[in-house]
Write a protein that holds these residues in place. Structure first.
Motif, short mmCIF file in Angstrom:
data_model
loop_
_atom_site.label_atom_id
_atom_site.label_comp_id
_atom_site.label_asym_id
_atom_site.label_seq_id
_atom_site.Cartn_x
_atom_site.Cartn_y
_atom_site.Cartn_z
N LYS A 107 0.88 -1.33 0.26
CA LYS A 107 0.49 0.10 -0.03
C LYS A 107 0.77 1.19 -0.37
CE LYS A 107 -4.53 0.26 2.05
NZ LYS A 107 -5.67 0.22 2.78
N HIS A 108 1.93 0.46 0.50
CA HIS A 108 2.83 2.06 0.36
C HIS A 108 3.82 2.03 -0.31
CE1 HIS A 108 1.22 3.28 4.03
NE2 HIS A 108 1.23 2.33 4.42
N ALA A 109 4.14 3.00 -1.65
CA ALA A 109 5.22 3.02 -2.67
C ALA A 109 6.66 2.72 -1.56
CB ALA A 109 5.26 3.98 -3.45
N ASP A 110 6.47 3.56 -1.20
CA ASP A 110 8.01 3.51 -0.60
C ASP A 110 7.93 3.14 1.51
OD1 ASP A 110 6.24 5.83 0.82
OD2 ASP A 110 7.53 6.81 1.61
N GLY A 111 6.80 2.51 1.34
CA GLY A 111 6.65 1.56 2.56
C GLY A 111 7.78 0.30 2.94
N GLY A 112 8.97 0.00 1.90
CA GLY A 112 9.18 -0.67 2.89
C GLY A 112 10.29 -1.08 3.77
N PRO A 113 10.93 -0.42 4.46
CA PRO A 113 11.10 -0.68 5.91
C PRO A 113 10.27 -0.56 7.17
CG PRO A 113 11.28 2.00 5.83
CD PRO A 113 11.26 1.50 4.31
N LEU A 114 8.96 -1.30 7.03
CA LEU A 114 7.54 -1.35 7.57
C LEU A 114 8.61 -2.62 7.99
CD1 LEU A 114 5.70 0.27 9.28
CD2 LEU A 114 4.01 -1.16 7.28
N ARG A 115 8.69 -3.28 9.60
CA ARG A 115 8.43 -4.20 10.37
C ARG A 115 6.97 -5.00 10.80
NH1 ARG A 115 13.60 -5.17 9.84
NH2 ARG A 115 13.33 -6.54 11.43
N ILE A 116 7.47 -6.40 10.90
CA ILE A 116 6.16 -7.45 11.70
C ILE A 116 7.19 -7.93 12.76
CG2 ILE A 116 6.57 -8.93 9.97
CD1 ILE A 116 3.60 -7.17 11.70
N ASN A 117 6.39 -7.57 13.72
CA ASN A 117 7.03 -8.19 15.51
C ASN A 117 6.08 -9.50 15.48
OD1 ASN A 117 9.14 -6.05 14.89
ND2 ASN A 117 9.30 -6.79 16.76
N VAL A 118 6.46 -10.39 15.71
CA VAL A 118 5.89 -11.85 16.56
C VAL A 118 6.74 -12.45 17.34
CG1 VAL A 118 4.34 -13.42 15.44
CG2 VAL A 118 5.00 -12.44 14.09
N ASN A 119 4.85 -12.79 18.58
CA ASN A 119 6.01 -13.12 19.62
C ASN A 119 6.27 -14.94 19.68
OD1 ASN A 119 6.15 -11.17 21.01
ND2 ASN A 119 3.98 -11.31 20.67
N LEU A 120 6.79 -15.00 19.73
CA LEU A 120 7.10 -16.88 19.87
C LEU A 120 7.36 -17.64 21.06
CD1 LEU A 120 10.58 -18.22 17.57
CD2 LEU A 120 7.44 -18.58 16.98
N SER A 121 6.39 -19.06 21.41
CA SER A 121 6.76 -18.79 22.77
C SER A 121 7.74 -20.21 22.88
CB SER A 121 4.84 -19.29 23.44
OG SER A 121 4.59 -20.86 22.63
N PRO A 122 7.89 -20.96 24.01
CA PRO A 122 8.53 -22.33 24.04
C PRO A 122 8.65 -23.07 23.37
CG PRO A 122 8.68 -20.92 26.18
CD PRO A 122 7.67 -20.43 25.49
N THR A 123 7.37 -23.60 23.82
CA THR A 123 7.36 -25.03 22.63
C THR A 123 7.40 -24.77 21.10
OG1 THR A 123 5.47 -25.64 24.56
CG2 THR A 123 5.08 -26.28 22.57
N GLN A 124 6.77 -23.32 20.39
CA GLN A 124 7.24 -23.06 19.09
C GLN A 124 8.92 -23.42 19.24
OE1 GLN A 124 5.06 -19.46 19.71
NE2 GLN A 124 4.36 -19.93 17.50
N LEU A 125 9.54 -22.50 19.49
CA LEU A 125 10.79 -22.59 19.68
C LEU A 125 11.56 -24.68 19.56
CD1 LEU A 125 13.17 -20.00 22.09
CD2 LEU A 125 12.66 -20.57 19.65
N HIS A 126 11.07 -25.23 21.00
CA HIS A 126 11.03 -26.89 20.01
C HIS A 126 10.74 -27.54 19.48
CE1 HIS A 126 12.01 -25.35 24.49
NE2 HIS A 126 13.03 -26.73 24.21
#
Ligand code: C2E
Ligand code: CA
Ligand code: CA
Ligand code: CA
Length: 283
Positions: A107-126
């Motif tokens: 949606k943003h032509a120059d919106g390159g750097p917009l980032r997304i943070n997602v939480n990972l729980s310990p079970t997902q790590l394993h």
């Protein structure tokens, strides 16, 4: 007095029972809730402390429960962790928020750097599928790995062996940022940081809270100063969470923190809110 005490006990017991029953009910309702699409994600912006521009957003999951209304993650993530449902639920959160991030960028032509943070729980790590699942989700959405940051709590990594660090290392090598969440609460060995494939420290809200009343406690200021200088010398960025006032933001900016998140900027909200904030930046 004795009878009253007895009553109070019964009351406390009844409450504890009710909580246990609710927990039990919620635990059993989780799989169907995922299938029925009762979960949704709110996004909270992360801003650059320097100029207040939007850096990205953290995805925070909620459950729209047909009887109990909207439940926050503290009510059901521990239950999902316990039963293993966190694996498919976490995959859904990742897929949904990566898709959303890709949509913002388009949606943003120059919106390159917009980032997304997602939480990972310990079970997902394993979970052995973590790396493959993440790669697949990014490829399907067409989001570059550099736009994703996975948040892992400090306590999940305390004493982590190579077996646990390997998938994180693989993800980091692909260009995904790994953030150490709730940093400062886990009593981890600071020297240990060098061993971990992390590129961001997320200072726990307790530090931010101590900056609420100014002048802040000089000892807290020294601690934050120390963490920031250590982090920067290891080339880690520092994010602060729970910023609720302008004074806190200013203090934390002066202390050299890089990015911030909190009610002062915005509460978690619908994806459109992030979109509007980015548009405001562009003006
Ligand atoms: P967290 O990762 O530490 O997320 C920050 C929490 O602080 C969020 O609570 C957010 O709404 C809240 N917060 C943000 N700004 C402020 C502020 O200025 N003041 C105050 N008092 N609070 C603020 P929330 O959304 O209830 O999430 C709680 C926790 O649930 C998160 O803590 C995270 O550990 C977990 N969580 C949320 N979504 C997910 C998910 O998709 N997967 C996993 N595994 N965990 C999740
Ligand atoms: Ca987090
Ligand atoms: Ca946190
Ligand atoms: Ca937290």
């Amino acid at each position: 007095a004795k009878a009253a005490g007895g009553n109070r006990f019964e009351f406390a017991d009844a409450e504890a029972d009710e909580r246990a029953i609710t927990r039990h009910g919620l635990t059993h309702a989780l799989p169907a809730a995922l299938e029925r699409g009762e979960f949704f994600i709110e996004y909270q912006p992360l801003v650059h402390l320097g100029d207040g521009s939007v850096h990205g957003a953290e995805a925070l999951v909620r459950w729209s429960h047909p009887q109990h209304g909207v439940l926050g993650p503290d009510r059901f993530i521990p239950l999902a962790e316990h039963t293993g449902l966190i694996v498919p639920l976490g995959r859904w959160v990742l897929q949904e928020s990566v898709r959303q991030a890709r949509f913002w960028q388009e949606k943003h032509a120059d919106g390159g750097p917009l980032r997304i943070n997602v939480n990972l729980s310990p079970t997902q790590l394993h979970h052995p599928g973590l790396v493959a699942d993440t790669v697949e989700v990014l490829e399907r959405a067409g989001l570059s790995p550099g736009a994703l940051c996975l948040e892992v709590t400090e306590s999940a990594l305390i004493g982590a062996d190579e077996g646990l660090l390997k998938p994180l290392r693989q993800l980091a090598e692909m260009g995904i940022d790994i953030a150490l969440d709730d940093f400062g609460t886990g009593y981890s060995n600071l020297a240990n940081l060098r061993r971990l494939p992390v590129s961001v420290l997320k200072l726990d809200r307790s530090f931010t809270q101590s900056m609420q009343r100014l002048p802040a406690d000089p000892v807290d200021i020294k601690i934050v100063e120390g963490i920031v200088s250590l982090a920067h010398s290891l080339e880690l960025a520092v994010t602060v969470e729970g910023v609720e006032t302008g004074a806190q933001a200013e203090q934390l900016r002066e202390l050299g923190c890089d990015t911030a998140q909190g009610w002062y900027y915005a509460r978690p909200g619908a994806p459109d809110m992030i979109h509007s904030l980015v548009l405001m930046d562009a003006v």
